[in-house]
Design an enzyme around this catalytic site. Structure first.
Site, PDB file in Angstrom:
ATOM      1  N   GLU A 147     -36.317 -36.131  60.414  1.00  0.00           N
ATOM      2  CA  GLU A 147     -35.665 -35.976  61.617  1.00  0.00           C
ATOM      3  C   GLU A 147     -34.792 -37.278  61.996  1.00  0.00           C
ATOM      4  O   GLU A 147     -34.880 -37.827  63.286  1.00  0.00           O
ATOM      5  CB  GLU A 147     -36.384 -35.189  62.805  1.00  0.00           C
ATOM      6  CG  GLU A 147     -36.877 -33.832  62.449  1.00  0.00           C
ATOM      7  CD  GLU A 147     -37.813 -33.103  63.521  1.00  0.00           C
ATOM      8  OE1 GLU A 147     -37.710 -33.618  64.734  1.00  0.00           O
ATOM      9  OE2 GLU A 147     -38.328 -32.004  63.432  1.00  0.00           O
ATOM     10  N   GLU A 262     -40.673 -25.957  56.652  1.00  0.00           N
ATOM     11  CA  GLU A 262     -41.102 -25.467  57.970  1.00  0.00           C
ATOM     12  C   GLU A 262     -40.713 -24.000  58.376  1.00  0.00           C
ATOM     13  O   GLU A 262     -40.326 -23.789  59.660  1.00  0.00           O
ATOM     14  CB  GLU A 262     -40.633 -26.564  59.125  1.00  0.00           C
ATOM     15  CG  GLU A 262     -41.396 -27.888  58.750  1.00  0.00           C
ATOM     16  CD  GLU A 262     -40.912 -28.828  59.568  1.00  0.00           C
ATOM     17  OE1 GLU A 262     -40.846 -28.667  60.957  1.00  0.00           O
ATOM     18  OE2 GLU A 262     -41.220 -30.109  59.490  1.00  0.00           O
TER      19      GLU A 262
HETATM   20  O1  9MR Z   1     -45.935 -27.623  65.105  1.00  0.00           O
HETATM   21  C1  9MR Z   1     -46.087 -29.046  65.590  1.00  0.00           C
HETATM   22  C2  9MR Z   1     -46.930 -29.047  66.952  1.00  0.00           C
HETATM   23  O2  9MR Z   1     -48.143 -28.570  66.764  1.00  0.00           O
HETATM   24  C3  9MR Z   1     -46.662 -30.653  67.459  1.00  0.00           C
HETATM   25  O3  9MR Z   1     -47.436 -30.695  68.835  1.00  0.00           O
HETATM   26  C4  9MR Z   1     -45.503 -31.088  67.346  1.00  0.00           C
HETATM   27  C5  9MR Z   1     -45.561 -32.680  67.799  1.00  0.00           C
HETATM   28  O4  9MR Z   1     -46.205 -33.270  66.941  1.00  0.00           O
HETATM   29  O5  9MR Z   1     -44.852 -31.128  66.133  1.00  0.00           O
HETATM   30  C6  9MR Z   1     -44.685 -29.526  65.908  1.00  0.00           C
HETATM   31  O6  9MR Z   1     -44.291 -29.800  64.355  1.00  0.00           O
HETATM   32  C7  9MR Z   1     -43.085 -30.275  64.211  1.00  0.00           C
HETATM   33  C8  9MR Z   1     -42.658 -30.936  62.886  1.00  0.00           C
HETATM   34  O7  9MR Z   1     -43.788 -31.930  62.779  1.00  0.00           O
HETATM   35  C9  9MR Z   1     -41.542 -31.335  62.727  1.00  0.00           C
HETATM   36  N1  9MR Z   1     -40.427 -30.365  62.888  1.00  0.00           N
HETATM   37  C10 9MR Z   1     -40.475 -29.472  64.086  1.00  0.00           C
HETATM   38  C11 9MR Z   1     -41.855 -29.037  64.122  1.00  0.00           C
HETATM   39  C12 9MR Z   1     -42.070 -28.066  65.454  1.00  0.00           C
HETATM   40  O8  9MR Z   1     -41.674 -28.823  66.600  1.00  0.00           O
END
Ligand code: 9MR
Length: 351
Positions: A147, A262
């Protein structure tokens, strides 16, 4: 009368002649399928572990390789969660994706106070050296940078405002890729980002920025193997198939592979009826994967969780009617939904 299988296939927008027998899919090779895994649930719920074993060729630690998990102390690393998931995958002969070496979020408090260029560079390089080295030969693919692209690059420039961008500028991306390649020259290195699938100006610009980042890395001789497309698809929006197909051709011209990293369906604005939502989610996923795969065979398809029982969508995109989100291929009881038939069609390859 339709058989149950035909009804499911029809519901998922597939050929009723049989799942996988759609002509557009002819002679396609199987695509590895996987899911992100959350350590807390993994530890607590045997059905979750069983589902990961049954359905996945690939496992992705959802949060345990993020800075927040590994580096609560600046001076040491906590690999406990990641090690557990890596060992599980190894014992089931599953591949691993590492998520992620650099992100502007999920940082421990101390990392947010980095204040000079030299300090940020030292920490970033040191972090990547330790983490990639530990999992060398175990984690085959890394989301090196996650990102980095601004949500709408037309407003404020191509890059997201993160601690890394503030202190290191756009070079943070090169530093991360160069370091990962130096430590594990055999690893597949991926740039991971979201929102590449809609037909709007911001999305078009995000695709351009992704291409320019990848082109710049290539021009400088820095290894980059793939673009990870997160694919958090909005259930109430349509897939820009021609735009995606052109994007796939542009990536092919750069000799960059693609993987879906994802996948899930944000269903907060879909009707209440569960079966209707599941059908809509399956056909959206099908439209998306068909658009991608009509031009480029993705290296992998990974969903962001497996079962609706555990998903980030509930919190981030709550439904007005209070109903639980249904973004994933298995329902809350781990039963396959129409989306799973779509994914299996890709996982098996087509006849
Ligand atoms: O699903 C993830 C959630 O459990 C975490 O709290 C969050 C922050 O670390 O990240 C979420 O996963 C994200 C991913 O790492 C990057 N793309 C977006 C995902 C959803 O927010």
């Amino acid at each position: 009368m339709m058989t149950r299988r035909q009804a499911l296939a029809a519901a998922a927008g597939l050929s009723v002649a049989g799942i996988g027998a759609c002509p557009a899919m002819a002679a396609r090779a199987p695509i590895a399928f996987g899911s992100a895994a959350e350590i807390g649930v993994f530890r607590d719920d045997p059905r979750y572990r069983e589902a990961l074993k049954t359905h996945c060729d690939i496992v992705v630690p959802m949060n345990d390789l993020k800075w927040e998990a590994l580096r609560h102390e600046r001076a040491s690393f906590d690999f406990s969660g990641a090690d557990e998931l890596v060992a599980f995958a190894a014992s089931n002969k599953q591949a691993l994706r590492g998520h992620t070496l650099l992100w502007g979020e999920a940082l421990p408090p101390w990392a947010k106070t980095l204040s000079t260029r030299a300090e940020a560079e030292r920490e970033l390089i040191g972090h990547i050296e330790v983490v990639v080295d530990r999992y060398k030969g175990k984690i085959a693919t890394w989301d090196v940078v996650n990102e980095a692209i601004r949500f709408d690059p037309r407003e404020g420039g191509p890059f997201r405002d993160t601690i890394w961008q503030r202190l290191l500028g756009p070079e943070h991306i090169e530093i991360a890729f160069r370091t990962a390649a130096r430590i594990d020259p055999k690893a597949r290195l991926v740039l991971n980002d979201f929102s590449f699938e809609e037909a709007d100006g911001g999305t078009a610009e995000r695709r351009k920025v992704a291409l320019s980042i990848l082109r710049r890395l290539k021009d400088k001789g820095i290894p980059v193997h793939g673009l990870g497309m997160q694919a958090h698809l909005y259930g109430d929006k349509t897939i820009d198939s021609p735009g995606i197909q052109q994007f796939m051709r542009d990536l092919a011209a750069l000799e960059v592979e693609v993987e879906i990293t994802e996948l899930d369906v944000i269903d907060w604005k879909l009707p209440a009826d569960a079966a209707t939502r599941d059908r809509a989610a399956a056909s959206l996923v099908s439209a998306y994967l068909d658009a991608v795969a009509s031009v480029r065979q993705p290296k992998a398809i990974v969903t962001w969780g497996l079962s609706d029982r555990h998903t980030w969508i509930d919190e981030t995109f709550p439904r007005k009617d209070g109903a639980k989100a249904r973004p994933l291929p298995l329902d809350v009881d781990y039963k396959p939904k129409p989306m799973m038939s779509v994914l299996n069609r890709y996982r098996r390859g087509a006849s």
